[in-house]
Design a protein around this motif. Structure first.
Motif, mmCIF file in Angstrom:
data_model
loop_
_atom_site.group_PDB
_atom_site.id
_atom_site.type_symbol
_atom_site.label_atom_id
_atom_site.label_comp_id
_atom_site.label_asym_id
_atom_site.label_seq_id
_atom_site.Cartn_x
_atom_site.Cartn_y
_atom_site.Cartn_z
ATOM 1 N N TYR A 146 8.775 -1.370 4.999
ATOM 2 C CA TYR A 146 8.519 -0.055 4.422
ATOM 3 C C TYR A 146 9.570 0.283 3.366
ATOM 4 O O TYR A 146 10.696 -0.208 3.405
ATOM 5 C CB TYR A 146 8.555 1.015 5.513
ATOM 6 C CG TYR A 146 7.630 0.760 6.657
ATOM 7 C CD1 TYR A 146 8.096 0.163 7.834
ATOM 8 C CD2 TYR A 146 6.284 1.094 6.583
ATOM 9 C CE1 TYR A 146 7.247 -0.093 8.897
ATOM 10 C CE2 TYR A 146 5.427 0.850 7.642
ATOM 11 C CZ TYR A 146 5.916 0.256 8.794
ATOM 12 O OH TYR A 146 5.071 0.011 9.843
ATOM 13 N N SER A 161 0.853 -1.187 0.000
ATOM 14 C CA SER A 161 0.000 0.000 0.000
ATOM 15 C C SER A 161 0.889 1.236 0.000
ATOM 16 O O SER A 161 2.097 1.137 0.223
ATOM 17 C CB SER A 161 -0.925 0.012 1.220
ATOM 18 O OG SER A 161 -0.168 0.056 2.413
ATOM 19 N N GLY A 162 0.259 2.377 -0.267
ATOM 20 C CA GLY A 162 0.991 3.635 -0.192
ATOM 21 C C GLY A 162 1.367 4.239 -1.522
ATOM 22 O O GLY A 162 1.897 5.349 -1.572
ATOM 23 N N LEU A 166 7.172 9.464 -1.062
ATOM 24 C CA LEU A 166 6.126 8.492 -0.779
ATOM 25 C C LEU A 166 6.708 7.438 0.148
ATOM 26 O O LEU A 166 7.908 7.152 0.081
ATOM 27 C CB LEU A 166 5.650 7.801 -2.054
ATOM 28 C CG LEU A 166 4.530 8.386 -2.890
ATOM 29 C CD1 LEU A 166 4.282 7.513 -4.104
ATOM 30 C CD2 LEU A 166 3.262 8.595 -2.091
ATOM 31 N N ARG A 167 5.851 6.863 0.966
ATOM 32 C CA ARG A 167 6.268 5.726 1.755
ATOM 33 C C ARG A 167 5.353 4.553 1.447
ATOM 34 O O ARG A 167 4.140 4.631 1.657
ATOM 35 C CB ARG A 167 6.235 6.005 3.254
ATOM 36 C CG ARG A 167 6.870 4.865 4.053
ATOM 37 C CD ARG A 167 6.948 5.133 5.533
ATOM 38 N NE ARG A 167 5.697 4.855 6.222
ATOM 39 C CZ ARG A 167 5.608 4.554 7.524
ATOM 40 N NH1 ARG A 167 6.707 4.500 8.253
ATOM 41 N NH2 ARG A 167 4.437 4.333 8.067
ATOM 42 N N LEU A 168 5.951 3.505 0.932
ATOM 43 C CA LEU A 168 5.222 2.284 0.667
ATOM 44 C C LEU A 168 5.289 1.384 1.896
ATOM 45 O O LEU A 168 6.292 1.349 2.596
ATOM 46 C CB LEU A 168 5.812 1.547 -0.530
ATOM 47 C CG LEU A 168 5.926 2.335 -1.828
ATOM 48 C CD1 LEU A 168 6.459 1.428 -2.937
ATOM 49 C CD2 LEU A 168 4.611 2.961 -2.220
ATOM 50 N N SER A 169 4.215 0.667 2.113
ATOM 51 C CA SER A 169 4.158 -0.302 3.186
ATOM 52 C C SER A 169 3.848 -1.675 2.616
ATOM 53 O O SER A 169 3.161 -1.790 1.597
ATOM 54 C CB SER A 169 3.076 0.076 4.208
ATOM 55 O OG SER A 169 3.355 1.313 4.814
ATOM 56 N N GLN A 229 10.718 3.971 2.059
ATOM 57 C CA GLN A 229 10.622 5.418 2.024
ATOM 58 C C GLN A 229 11.313 5.915 0.765
ATOM 59 O O GLN A 229 12.496 5.638 0.555
ATOM 60 C CB GLN A 229 11.276 6.045 3.255
ATOM 61 C CG GLN A 229 11.289 7.557 3.262
ATOM 62 C CD GLN A 229 9.900 8.151 3.389
ATOM 63 O OE1 GLN A 229 9.089 7.682 4.189
ATOM 64 N NE2 GLN A 229 9.629 9.191 2.614
#
Length: 124
Positions: free
Chosen positions: A80, A7-8, A18-21, A82
């Motif tokens: 994560y 997500s993200g 953006l930060r993806l998780s 970043q």
């Protein structure tokens, strides 16, 4: 079995962050190396970053080094990514991956589990 859900992702402008998780379920990821790959339309899948099972060792593709940071929270079973100073060439579908055991692998065929991906679009 490990299930991974990213997500993200989203649409941002060049220079943004953006930060993806990546939320894992099925098993605790504390014994897994975790990674991120990406694939842009018409291009081959590309390694982005990997992190060892305790987080002490990280590895990055040259194209994202100094801009992206991979991290993990084993207590939350989440990884994560970043992403800072995004560029149009960073636009792709980003995939979270997992491999049981230690190490930081950059080959896609070295990972056993993959998420469905999250789209990152960067406008210039």
């Amino acid at each position: 079995q490990v299930q991974l859900v990213e997500s993200g992702g989203g649409l941002v402008q060049a220079g943004d962050s953006l930060r993806l998780s990546c939320a894992a379920s099925g098993r605790t990821i504390s014994a897994y190396t975790m990674g991120w790959f990406r694939q842009a339309p018409g291009k081959e899948r590309q390694f982005v970053a990997a992190i060892s099972w305790r987080g002490g060792i990280t590895r990055y593709a040259n194209s994202v080094n100094d801009r992206f940071t991979i991290s993990r929270d084993n207590a939350k079973n989440t990884v994560y990514l970043q992403m800072n100073s995004l560029k149009p060439e960073d636009a792709a579908v980003y995939y979270c991956t997992a491999r049981e055991g230690s190490g930081t692998y950059s080959g896609g065929d070295e990972y056993d589990y993959w998420g469905q991906g999250t789209q990152v679009t960067v406008s210039s």
